[in-house]
Design an enzyme around this catalytic site. Structure first.
Site, PDB file in Angstrom:
ATOM      1  N   HIS A  97       5.198   2.371  -3.042  1.00 34.87           N
ATOM      2  CA  HIS A  97       4.457   1.329  -2.642  1.00 34.87           C
ATOM      3  C   HIS A  97       4.676   0.805  -1.404  1.00 34.87           C
ATOM      4  CE1 HIS A  97       3.232  -2.993  -3.092  1.00 34.87           C
ATOM      5  NE2 HIS A  97       2.098  -2.399  -3.158  1.00 34.87           N
TER       6      HIS A  97
ATOM      7  N   ASP B 226      -3.158   0.266  -1.419  1.00 37.10           N
ATOM      8  CA  ASP B 226      -2.355  -1.128  -1.538  1.00 37.10           C
ATOM      9  C   ASP B 226      -3.308  -2.214  -1.755  1.00 37.10           C
ATOM     10  OD1 ASP B 226      -0.842  -2.993  -2.126  1.00 37.10           O
ATOM     11  OD2 ASP B 226       0.445  -2.247  -0.290  1.00 37.10           O
TER      12      ASP B 226
ATOM     13  N   TYR C 238      -0.879   2.978  17.786  1.00 33.45           N
ATOM     14  CA  TYR C 238       0.209   4.288  17.987  1.00 33.45           C
ATOM     15  C   TYR C 238       1.638   3.583  17.635  1.00 33.45           C
ATOM     16  CZ  TYR C 238      -3.094   6.744  21.024  1.00 33.45           C
ATOM     17  OH  TYR C 238      -3.902   7.360  21.656  1.00 33.45           O
TER      18      TYR C 238
END
Length: 148
Positions: free
Chosen positions: A22, A68, A119
Protein backbone atom coordinates in the site's frame (compact mmCIF):
# COMPACT_ATOMS: atom_id res chain seq x y z
CA UNK A 1 -0.05 -18.88 -18.64
CA UNK A 2 -2.52 -17.75 -16.00
CA UNK A 3 -6.24 -17.25 -16.26
CA UNK A 4 -7.69 -13.75 -16.03
CA UNK A 5 -4.28 -12.06 -16.14
CA UNK A 6 -3.73 -9.67 -19.06
CA UNK A 7 -1.03 -11.31 -21.23
CA UNK A 8 0.75 -7.95 -21.67
CA UNK A 9 1.86 -8.19 -18.02
CA UNK A 10 5.21 -9.97 -18.05
CA UNK A 11 6.17 -12.37 -15.26
CA UNK A 12 8.67 -9.78 -14.00
CA UNK A 13 6.04 -7.03 -13.92
CA UNK A 14 3.51 -9.29 -12.19
CA UNK A 15 6.11 -10.09 -9.53
CA UNK A 16 6.79 -6.38 -8.96
CA UNK A 17 3.08 -5.54 -8.73
CA UNK A 18 2.60 -8.36 -6.21
CA UNK A 19 5.60 -7.20 -4.15
CA UNK A 20 4.38 -3.62 -3.98
CA UNK A 21 2.54 -2.67 -0.80
CA UNK A 22 0.00 0.00 0.00
CA UNK A 23 1.23 3.44 -1.11
CA UNK A 24 4.13 2.06 -3.15
CA UNK A 25 4.30 3.64 -6.58
CA UNK A 26 5.13 2.57 -10.11
CA UNK A 27 6.16 5.01 -12.82
CA UNK A 28 5.17 4.10 -16.36
CA UNK A 29 7.44 6.04 -18.70
CA UNK A 30 7.05 6.78 -22.37
CA UNK A 31 9.78 6.03 -24.89
CA UNK A 32 11.53 9.35 -24.22
CA UNK A 33 11.54 8.99 -20.43
CA UNK A 34 15.03 8.55 -18.90
CA UNK A 35 13.86 5.48 -16.97
CA UNK A 36 17.14 3.59 -16.63
CA UNK A 37 18.95 6.62 -15.22
CA UNK A 38 16.08 7.48 -12.90
CA UNK A 39 15.85 3.93 -11.56
CA UNK A 40 19.60 3.78 -11.01
CA UNK A 41 19.57 6.99 -8.97
CA UNK A 42 17.81 5.35 -6.01
CA UNK A 43 18.00 1.64 -6.82
CA UNK A 44 14.41 1.36 -8.08
CA UNK A 45 13.47 -1.71 -10.05
CA UNK A 46 13.73 -1.01 -13.78
CA UNK A 47 11.68 -2.99 -16.29
CA UNK A 48 11.08 -2.61 -20.01
CA UNK A 49 7.91 -3.03 -22.03
CA UNK A 50 9.25 -2.25 -25.48
CA UNK A 51 6.70 -2.44 -28.26
CA UNK A 52 3.85 -1.50 -25.93
CA UNK A 53 2.21 1.85 -25.33
CA UNK A 54 1.30 3.31 -21.99
CA UNK A 55 -2.51 3.03 -22.42
CA UNK A 56 -2.50 -0.75 -22.82
CA UNK A 57 -0.02 -1.19 -19.97
CA UNK A 58 -2.09 1.15 -17.76
CA UNK A 59 -5.27 -0.77 -18.55
CA UNK A 60 -3.63 -4.11 -17.75
CA UNK A 61 -2.09 -2.90 -14.48
CA UNK A 62 -5.38 -1.45 -13.26
CA UNK A 63 -7.05 -4.80 -13.85
CA UNK A 64 -4.88 -6.31 -11.12
CA UNK A 65 -3.84 -3.36 -8.92
CA UNK A 66 -6.15 -0.92 -7.11
CA UNK A 67 -5.34 2.76 -6.90
CA UNK A 68 -4.85 4.25 -3.43
CA UNK A 69 -8.19 5.42 -2.02
CA UNK A 70 -6.46 7.28 0.82
CA UNK A 71 -4.93 9.98 -1.36
CA UNK A 72 -6.74 12.50 -3.52
CA UNK A 73 -4.83 11.82 -6.75
CA UNK A 74 -3.21 8.37 -6.90
CA UNK A 75 -2.42 8.78 -10.61
CA UNK A 76 -0.02 11.60 -11.47
CA UNK A 77 0.96 12.81 -14.93
CA UNK A 78 3.76 15.15 -15.99
CA UNK A 79 2.75 18.75 -16.74
CA UNK A 80 3.95 20.17 -20.01
CA UNK A 81 7.15 22.16 -19.94
CA UNK A 82 7.09 25.94 -20.35
CA UNK A 83 7.85 25.68 -24.08
CA UNK A 84 4.82 23.41 -24.52
CA UNK A 85 2.29 25.31 -22.37
CA UNK A 86 -1.15 25.19 -23.96
CA UNK A 87 -0.27 22.14 -26.03
CA UNK A 88 -3.15 19.63 -26.05
CA UNK A 89 -1.97 16.19 -24.89
CA UNK A 90 -4.69 13.76 -26.11
CA UNK A 91 -3.24 10.73 -24.33
CA UNK A 92 -4.16 12.29 -20.97
CA UNK A 93 -7.84 11.98 -21.90
CA UNK A 94 -7.23 8.31 -22.72
CA UNK A 95 -5.68 7.81 -19.27
CA UNK A 96 -8.63 9.46 -17.56
CA UNK A 97 -11.06 7.21 -19.45
CA UNK A 98 -9.10 4.08 -18.50
CA UNK A 99 -8.81 5.14 -14.85
CA UNK A 100 -12.55 5.85 -14.72
CA UNK A 101 -13.19 2.18 -15.56
CA UNK A 102 -11.32 1.06 -12.44
CA UNK A 103 -11.72 3.92 -9.94
CA UNK A 104 -14.99 5.61 -9.01
CA UNK A 105 -13.26 9.00 -8.83
CA UNK A 106 -12.67 8.93 -12.56
CA UNK A 107 -10.68 11.88 -13.88
CA UNK A 108 -10.58 13.38 -10.38
CA UNK A 109 -8.09 10.62 -9.42
CA UNK A 110 -5.55 12.14 -11.82
CA UNK A 111 -3.25 14.98 -10.79
CA UNK A 112 -0.17 16.61 -12.25
CA UNK A 113 3.39 17.24 -11.18
CA UNK A 114 5.56 19.95 -12.69
CA UNK A 115 8.08 18.29 -15.04
CA UNK A 116 11.10 18.29 -12.72
CA UNK A 117 8.97 17.42 -9.69
CA UNK A 118 7.72 14.44 -11.72
CA UNK A 119 11.31 13.33 -12.25
CA UNK A 120 12.02 13.61 -8.51
CA UNK A 121 8.90 11.60 -7.69
CA UNK A 122 9.74 8.99 -10.31
CA UNK A 123 13.11 8.38 -8.68
CA UNK A 124 11.28 7.55 -5.44
CA UNK A 125 9.04 4.96 -7.10
CA UNK A 126 9.36 1.27 -6.29
CA UNK A 127 9.56 0.51 -10.01
CA UNK A 128 10.04 2.36 -13.27
CA UNK A 129 8.55 0.65 -16.29
CA UNK A 130 9.86 1.93 -19.62
CA UNK A 131 7.45 1.51 -22.53
CA UNK A 132 7.77 2.15 -26.23
CA UNK A 133 5.09 4.85 -26.12
CA UNK A 134 5.70 7.54 -28.77
CA UNK A 135 3.29 10.22 -27.52
CA UNK A 136 4.91 13.09 -25.63
CA UNK A 137 4.17 13.74 -21.95
CA UNK A 138 2.79 10.21 -21.69
CA UNK A 139 4.41 9.42 -18.33
CA UNK A 140 2.25 8.46 -15.36
CA UNK A 141 2.88 7.46 -11.74
CA UNK A 142 0.39 5.14 -10.02
CA UNK A 143 0.11 4.75 -6.25
CA UNK A 144 -1.05 1.32 -5.13
CA UNK A 145 -4.06 0.96 -2.85
CA UNK A 146 -5.40 -1.89 -0.78
CA UNK A 147 -7.74 -4.70 -1.71
CA UNK A 148 -10.68 -4.75 0.66
Amino acid sequence: MLKNIPPILSPELLKVLAEMGHSDRICIGDGNFPGARMAKAKNAIFLRADGHGVPEILEAILQVMPLDAYVETPAMIMETGEQDKGLHIPIWDVYKDIIAKYDDRGAAAVGQYERFKFYDEAMDCYCILQTGETEIYANIILQKGVIK
